[in-house]
Design a protein around this motif. Structure first.
Motif, short mmCIF file in Angstrom:
data_model
loop_
_atom_site.label_atom_id
_atom_site.label_comp_id
_atom_site.label_asym_id
_atom_site.label_seq_id
_atom_site.Cartn_x
_atom_site.Cartn_y
_atom_site.Cartn_z
N ASN A 1 0.65 -1.40 0.11
CA ASN A 1 0.05 0.12 0.20
C ASN A 1 1.11 1.80 -0.24
O ASN A 1 2.25 1.02 -0.09
CB ASN A 1 -1.10 0.19 1.35
CG ASN A 1 -2.19 1.22 1.21
OD1 ASN A 1 -2.48 1.52 0.67
ND2 ASN A 1 -3.02 0.78 1.93
N THR A 2 0.65 2.09 -0.34
CA THR A 2 0.81 3.65 0.51
C THR A 2 1.19 3.68 1.25
O THR A 2 0.16 3.87 2.04
CB THR A 2 0.41 4.90 -0.69
OG1 THR A 2 -0.91 4.84 -0.41
CG2 THR A 2 0.40 4.26 -2.45
N SER A 3 1.68 5.26 2.22
CA SER A 3 1.41 5.11 3.10
C SER A 3 -0.14 6.20 3.52
O SER A 3 -0.41 6.68 2.86
CB SER A 3 2.81 6.78 3.66
OG SER A 3 2.51 7.24 2.45
N PHE A 4 -0.71 5.68 4.55
CA PHE A 4 -2.01 5.90 4.84
C PHE A 4 -2.67 5.70 4.18
O PHE A 4 -3.95 6.36 3.87
CB PHE A 4 -2.08 7.48 5.27
CG PHE A 4 -0.70 8.31 6.11
CD1 PHE A 4 -0.31 7.71 7.87
CD2 PHE A 4 0.19 9.00 5.27
CE1 PHE A 4 0.87 7.79 8.76
CE2 PHE A 4 1.24 8.91 6.94
CZ PHE A 4 1.72 8.60 7.94
N GLY A 5 -2.67 5.25 3.13
CA GLY A 5 -3.41 4.67 2.62
C GLY A 5 -3.56 5.30 1.27
O GLY A 5 -5.15 5.14 0.77
N LYS A 6 -3.03 6.11 0.72
CA LYS A 6 -3.72 7.72 0.07
C LYS A 6 -3.42 7.14 -1.13
O LYS A 6 -2.86 6.20 -1.91
CB LYS A 6 -2.90 8.53 -0.09
CG LYS A 6 -3.06 9.48 1.45
CD LYS A 6 -2.19 10.35 1.29
CE LYS A 6 -2.16 10.94 2.64
NZ LYS A 6 -1.60 12.61 2.83
N THR A 7 -4.10 7.66 -2.58
CA THR A 7 -4.25 7.29 -3.46
C THR A 7 -2.56 7.42 -3.82
O THR A 7 -2.10 8.39 -3.39
CB THR A 7 -5.31 7.67 -4.58
OG1 THR A 7 -4.81 9.57 -4.87
CG2 THR A 7 -6.29 8.66 -4.00
N HIS A 8 -2.13 6.72 -5.28
CA HIS A 8 -0.71 6.90 -5.87
C HIS A 8 -1.04 8.79 -6.30
O HIS A 8 0.26 8.64 -6.40
CB HIS A 8 -0.67 6.07 -7.36
CG HIS A 8 -0.28 5.01 -6.64
ND1 HIS A 8 -1.00 3.95 -5.15
CD2 HIS A 8 0.26 2.93 -7.02
CE1 HIS A 8 -1.07 2.49 -5.64
NE2 HIS A 8 0.24 2.43 -6.21
N LEU A 9 -2.05 8.80 -7.15
CA LEU A 9 -1.87 10.05 -7.29
C LEU A 9 -0.83 11.50 -6.14
O LEU A 9 -0.58 11.96 -6.59
CB LEU A 9 -3.14 10.84 -7.81
CG LEU A 9 -3.86 11.34 -9.00
CD1 LEU A 9 -2.61 11.28 -10.43
CD2 LEU A 9 -5.18 11.56 -9.58
N GLU A 10 -2.08 11.35 -5.03
CA GLU A 10 -2.23 11.99 -4.62
C GLU A 10 -0.56 12.18 -3.68
O GLU A 10 -0.12 12.44 -2.77
CB GLU A 10 -2.56 11.34 -2.77
CG GLU A 10 -4.38 12.29 -2.99
CD GLU A 10 -5.02 11.73 -1.72
OE1 GLU A 10 -5.97 12.39 -1.19
OE2 GLU A 10 -5.94 9.84 -1.59
N ILE A 11 0.48 10.57 -3.50
CA ILE A 11 1.70 10.30 -3.16
C ILE A 11 2.60 11.09 -3.68
O ILE A 11 4.22 10.16 -3.79
CB ILE A 11 1.18 9.17 -2.57
CG1 ILE A 11 1.56 8.39 -1.46
CG2 ILE A 11 2.21 8.22 -3.88
CD1 ILE A 11 1.29 9.58 -0.05
N GLY A 12 2.37 11.12 -5.63
CA GLY A 12 3.62 11.43 -5.96
C GLY A 12 3.78 10.65 -6.88
O GLY A 12 4.97 11.06 -7.60
N CYS A 13 3.02 9.45 -7.03
CA CYS A 13 3.28 8.38 -7.91
C CYS A 13 3.50 8.95 -9.65
O CYS A 13 2.70 9.93 -9.87
CB CYS A 13 2.18 6.99 -8.16
SG CYS A 13 2.54 5.87 -9.37
N ARG A 14 4.78 8.68 -10.05
CA ARG A 14 4.62 9.02 -11.84
C ARG A 14 3.95 8.41 -12.63
O ARG A 14 4.37 7.75 -13.75
CB ARG A 14 6.34 9.04 -11.73
CG ARG A 14 6.97 10.21 -10.91
CD ARG A 14 8.59 10.68 -11.62
NE ARG A 14 8.48 11.64 -10.74
CZ ARG A 14 8.95 12.66 -10.22
NH1 ARG A 14 7.54 13.95 -11.41
NH2 ARG A 14 8.85 13.45 -9.42
#
Lengths: 561, 627
Positions: free
Chosen positions: A199-212
């Motif tokens: 998962n991402t940190s805190f279950g955020k979306t990939h978009l929010e977390i800065g995924c490219r």
């Protein structure tokens, strides 16, 4: 050292698994990936080594002199079998161990966009599943456990790819590729014990977390847990073609997946100099671009204020006739930096023949980054070879301004240009319908870089070949061929084949100094480093904003803001 | 060194003055266990009373002497005599005690547990003659509960840092040799030679080197390390500095769980004091040796006690183990040579150096030297933190120190080594507690948890309990541990609910084998131990659950039912009033009846039935049906 009684040689630093693989001895594994640091998680590659306690994993144990390794016996088989059974107790396994598997394979059910993947027949990864391979190798035909579906919601909240962690076997490849190869670390193992999930940190979306959204995780996933949304339902490909991407001048190696003559997906080419890595554009956008309905379908000529589809002969006739009406000083050619060496060469040849001296490169080099323009180095190199210094080259804006003042009357452009409407005679040779079409006198549809053979010269000075992967869109033709026909009408030199053009273009390029490569390709990590520095990848192709073509890309860009 | 000697002299006289001064001193057992038992309100009450009575007295907070079953405890010192220990205090008794002792001079022998060493008070027995303490040998715990852990002078006055002074005059090789030949083995569980561990790291190339103290004690029911850190942090830190000197480390870490706030507080206080008098920092005590030590708080994952996971956690990564080799001795923290020792190991080191290897190795058995601390919990009369020489039998620990089983019940088994260890049946209580004997019995020494079970404990339930813990604490990295524990738990659940078949037992055994042999780290490899040992020693009980659908301990809910004995029921109606599902009916003063179809077997009726009646009984579900 000895493996299964066989004397084998090894190099310092190799693991037992690497030595065995080199010696042609198969040891099953799921978490190992050749590009990634080893992890030792799946516990399938366990072996026996004399003098070592228990069952060390082959993937992390360094080879040593006089080591005696056993890769297969009853105990090892039993561990592997049990481990895979444990995995299958949580991974939809109906198809994997089904008695009618063979019959069903031939039947090849039409994959449906099912909400839940309950078996391989509904899995987007069916054809390339590492888990199935291992199951077949171990000959597992039943699972002793009751199947437990994790029943976690399939994550479809982000652009480009879906994540169904019901299929995940937690091999950690995605985590490692994201952190160790791409240097991002967007995803990680979260929670503990049986509840462990990627998962991402805190279950955020990939978009929010800065995924490219480079898709490297999708490419290393051994199951169907990560799948590219736009391309997951096409089933088995008809053919795959190794080629290069034309969206920026890194020109990454890609494998074009073709079905029914159409490009349905692009994946990274592991044999290329970019080591099997791509950016969001190369990985997820090309098939959507190539098959986009905004593509220009037919050659068109303006008659009575209307652009009318005509055949190629008529269209080219109108172009030649139109151009002949103007003095060379009243003409300008705009060469897109996204076109191939051959296309640019032909444009320059035509300019020389007709006597046109006003050559513009688009986009103008001022407002672009080093890698913008799929063939920036090739096109500017050819201009240089043709005798244009960078100062002598115009920009499309210059051309538009001069057209506005009536100094330029005829323009032949290979990409969309803003504010060019004042030109009296505008020839557009392009891939997409753009707003400049409303003032065009003739429109010439071009094949994209996936449809025609051509060559580009990358930022490191190496010329790379683009292959013909998918069938040309509607009536489109390659750039170089169109210009060649126009040149012929002007009684210029006739080039019979692409090979002739390429040879001539290569000879021209050989005259100019090779561009200074800003990263050494021998360094394994140059690629991700540059992709990171680039920030958002360039998102125009021949003047067309890709976010207009690809919805998910627009979502990504807007999400970034 | 003369500066340091004068510091020590000052500390000695300060400590002496406290111990022999005429002013009364009241020591409060204020470790976590004392705090949990309510020492804060006792202390508040004492202050209040002292104020009322106008008595001037010193209050000193000390650690835990190990007699947990007597918490909250205080020791009162009067007229320079040895402090007298009082246990199981309440705010009601305390004012009486203070008044009687400090005003009227009556030491209340009826309340006293015993007096510490020193000038004795008539009528009060010696504390160390107490049956719980008498069989113990206190080496590591010698200062616990005796000195103020927040005052370095107390430690210095009790031979603190003598060993470090000695070490700084030795070569690292000599230190390693001393510890090696003392026969010291790691107290974290695996029992690897401490001297050899240091030697590997000392010989490894690379710098800087790191010394880590593993204070991530996580076994359920284990609190040895916590008590030691709370009660005598300097002992551990002295060991850490010595170990760092031996391996040539320039940086030390104490990795402690954040759930141990008091231990962390005491560690940080201790480190501050050490820094002040140059026991850490640059050129320690004028030598060439420099060391910086910091406390790193862990977030409470059990697996972070595993050394590679622990290092990952210190480096800011997720606490997940990695395969070895490479071992931490060569590739540890940030890829540099690293040694990781348990709290108790380091707590022992200073004593070995101070007293000499021969003194140390005369304790224990041939292969297991010295003493070991254990947390003795479960169904024994006296629970607490104990220290015995290795080789002591379980019998002695349970019956002499522990005072036997609670309520006169029969012993059934003892779990050693926490969730990674195994169950030893009562028939084998003559077993010596040392590394080899325990391994042979199928369990491990572990860090020292001892959980005693009586006949009312269901062995399947125990296996289920420990596996539930390890299943949740598995890091999730490797397949056998992550899914294997889950599947084993499924089967145990089937057994507990009477739904299992004999072939499930075979499957259980097979998965256990796979998890043991296939897992990546020590956690996974030892997860099946409770299952293996319970299946080995209590096979018949498993068979009863499966074949007869019976739980002899009457613990497994699905295999029992609750019943009201008509003859004993006094019709008080308490059970009916408390039943959450209204399954009990009956008129006042009349026999009550449980409607079984409604009963959810919560057991509230069983526990609420007045002791004089004891009419609610647990019985075997199937016998009940037949009857």
């Amino acid at each position: 050292m000895k493996i299964d009684g066989k004397d084998v040689e090894f190099k310092e630093g190799q693991t037992v698994l690497e030595v065995a693989t080199d010696a042609g001895i198969y040891i099953p594994t799921l978490c190992v990936h050749k590009d990634l640091p080893n992890f030792g998680a799946c516990r399938l590659c366990l072996v026996k080594i004399e003098g070592m306690r228990g069952f060390p994993p082959a993937c992390t144990t360094p080879a040593k002199d006089d080591m005696v390794v056993t890769t297969e016996d009853d105990e090892l088989r039993s561990i592997r079998r049990n481990v895979v059974e444990l995995l299958l107790s949580e991974h939809p396994n109906a198809c994997i161990v089904c008695d009618d598997k063979k019959l069903c394979e031939q039947y090849r059910a039409c994959p449906m966009k099912a909400g839940q993947i309950t078996g391989c027949q509904l899995c987007p990864n069916k054809e390339i599943c590492d888990l199935r391979e291992v199951v077949e190798y171990l000959g597992i035909d039943k699972v002793d456990f009751e199947f437990e579906y994790r029943d976690v919601e399939v994550e479809r909240c982000d652009p480009f790819f879906d994540r169904d962690y019901n299929l995940c076997i937690l091999c950690g490849r995605c985590v490692r590729v994201c952190k160790d190869i791409r240097g991002m670390g967007v995803i990680a193992f979260t929670k503990r014990g049986h509840e462990t999930r990627i998962n991402t940190s805190f279950g955020k979306t990939h978009l929010e977390i800065g995924c490219r959204f480079c898709g490297a995780c999708v490419d290393v996933c051994p199951t169907g847990a990560l799948s590219a949304r736009g391309t997951k339902w096409h089933g088995k490909l008809d053919s795959e073609v190794q080629t290069v991407c034309g969206l920026c001048n890194i020109n990454c190696g890609i494998v074009a997946g073709v079905k029914w003559g159409k490009l349905v997906e692009t994946t990274p080419d592991h044999d290329s100099y970019t080591n099997g890595q791509l950016c969001v554009l190369g990985r997820f956008c090309i098939s959507g671009m190539v098959n986009h309905p905004l593509r220009i379908r037919y050659p068109q000529v303006r008659k009575d204020d209307w652009l009318i589809p005509v055949d190629w002969e008529e269209a080219l006739g109108a172009v030649v006739e139109g151009l002949k009406k103007y003095e060379p000083r009243e003409m300008a050619f705009i060469i897109s930096q996204d076109v191939s060496n051959e296309a640019a060469f032909m444009m320059l040849q035509l300019a020389a023949k007709v006597g046109v001296e006003k050559i513009a490169l688009a986009p103008s080099s001022g407002d672009q980054k080093a890698y913008d323009g799929g063939n920036a180095f090739g096109v500017s190199g050819l201009c240089q070879a043709a005798g244009y210094t960078p100062d002598e080259l115009m920009t499309p804006e210059d051309v538009a301004r001069m057209a506005g003042r009536g100094k330029i009357k005829a323009v032949y452009t290979t990409q969309d240009v803003v504010n060019i409407d004042d030109a009296e005679f505008l020839v557009i040779q392009d891939v997409y319908n753009s707003h400049s079409l409303k003032s065009a006198a003739a429109v010439l549809p071009v094949q994209s870089f996936m449809e025609s053979e051509a060559s580009v010269t990358s930022f490191d000075g190496v010329t790379r070949e683009m292959k013909h992967a998918s069938e040309p869109y509607a009536r489109s033709r390659p750039d170089w061929e169109i210009t060649r026909d126009i040149l012929k009408a002007f009684e210029g030199q006739d080039y019979a084949s692409l090979g002739d053009v390429r040879a001539a273009a290569d000879a021209e390029l050989a005259k100019v100094a090779k561009p200074d490569a800003q990263g050494t390709t021998s360094e394994l990590n140059w690629f991700p480093k540059h992709i990171r520095e680039l920030g958002d990848p360039p998102s125009k192709y021949r003047g067309m904003d890709l976010t207009v073509l690809i919805d998910d890309l627009r979502v990504l860009k807007e999400g970034r803001k | 060194m003369s500066d340091f000697e004068s510091l020590r002299q000052k500390a000695r006289s300060k400590y002496e003055e406290l111990r022999t001064g005429q002013k009364p001193v009241i020591y409060l057992g204020a470790a976590s266990c004392g705090k949990a038992a309510g020492i804060a309100s006792i202390g508040g009450k004492i202050k209040e009373i002292l104020g009322e009575l106008g008595i001037e007295s010193k209050l000193v907070e000390v650690g835990c002497v190990g007699m947990c079953c007597y918490e909250p405890m205080i020791y009162i010192q009067k007229d320079g005599k040895a402090p007298i220990c009082y246990g199981n205090l309440t705010t009601k008794v305390v004012p009486e005690l203070i008044k009687d002792f400090l005003v009227d001079g009556d030491p209340r022998t009826d309340l006293a547990l015993g007096a510490f060493d020193g000038p004795q008070t008539e009528g009060v027995p010696r504390l160390f003659d107490h049956p719980m303490l008498k069989p113990q040998v206190r080496v590591v715990l010698r200062n616990c509960g005796v000195i103020d852990p927040t005052d370095i002078d107390h430690y210095l006055a009790n031979d603190g840092y003598v060993a470090l002074q000695k070490v700084l005059a030795m070569t690292p090789e000599e230190v390693i040799e001393e510890v090696k030949s003392a026969g010291m083995r790691g107290r974290g569980g695996a029992g690897f030679s401490t001297g050899m561990k240091w030697e590997f790291c000392a010989k490894a190339s690379g710098s800087p080197k790191y010394m880590i103290c593993n204070a991530d004690e996580g076994d359920p029911g284990a609190f040895m390390n916590r008590s030691l850190l709370e009660g005598d942090p300097h002992a551990v830190l002295e060991g850490l500095v010595i170990a760092a000197y031996a391996i040539g480390a320039s940086k030390g870490y104490v990795y402690a769980r954040a759930e141990y706030p008091l231990a962390i507080k005491h560690l940080n206080i201790a480190l501050g004091q050490m820094r002040e008098i140059n026991l850490i920092g640059e050129n320690i005590l004028g030598s060439d040796f420099s060391l910086e030590v910091i406390v790193k708080e862990g977030a409470g994952a059990f697996v972070c006690g595993e050394e590679t996971a622990l290092m990952a956690s210190i480096m800011g990564e997720r606490g997940m183990p990695r395969p070895r080799p490479p071992f931490p001795a060569t590739h540890g923290l940030w890829g540099k040579p690293t040694t990781i020792n348990n709290v108790e190991t380091l707590g022992t080191v200073a004593t070995i150096i101070r007293e000499g290897k021969d003194w140390f190795s005369h304790f224990g058995t041939e292969k297991s030297k010295g003493t070991k601390t254990f947390s003795l919990v479960g169904k024994v009369q006296r629970t607490g933190l104990i220290e015995v020489t290795l080789g002591t039998t379980l019998q002695e620990i349970i019956y002499e120190i522990g005072g036997g089983i609670l309520d006169g019940k029969k012993a059934k088994a003892i779990q050693t080594g926490g969730p990674s260890g195994g169950c030893i049946p009562a028939s084998q209580f003559d077993l010596n507690v040392d590394y080899e004997s325990l391994t042979q019995a199928g369990t491990i020494m572990g860090s020292g948890g001892l959980i005693v079970m009586d006949e009312e404990t269901c062995i399947v339930d125990i296996a289920h309990y420990f596996l539930t813990f390890t299943k949740e604490e598995s890091c999730g990295k490797c397949t056998p541990c992550r899914i294997g524990t889950h599947r084993m738990l499924d089967i145990l659940h089937k057994i507990k609910t009477g739904k299992a078949e004999m072939k499930d037992l075979e499957k259980l055994h097979e998965i256990a084998w796979t998890v043991k042999n296939g897992s990546l780290c020590g956690l996974g490899q030892t997860v099946p131990n409770p299952i293996y040992t319970t299946m080995k020693y209590f096979e018949d009980e498993y068979h009863e659950h499966v074949e007869d659908r019976k739980c002899r301990a009457l613990v497994c809910k699905d295999l029992i039912r609750y019943h009201i004995d008509a003859e004993r029921c006094i019709g008080c109606g308490i059970c009916a009033g408390k039943c959450p599902v209204d399954a009990i009916s009956g008129e006042k003063k009349q026999t009550h009846v449980i409607e079984e179809s409604l009963c959810i077997k919560c057991g509230i009726c069983f526990h609420s039935c007045p002791p004089k009646a004891r009419a609610v009984e647990k019985i075997d579900a199937e016998v009940g049906q037949d009857g």
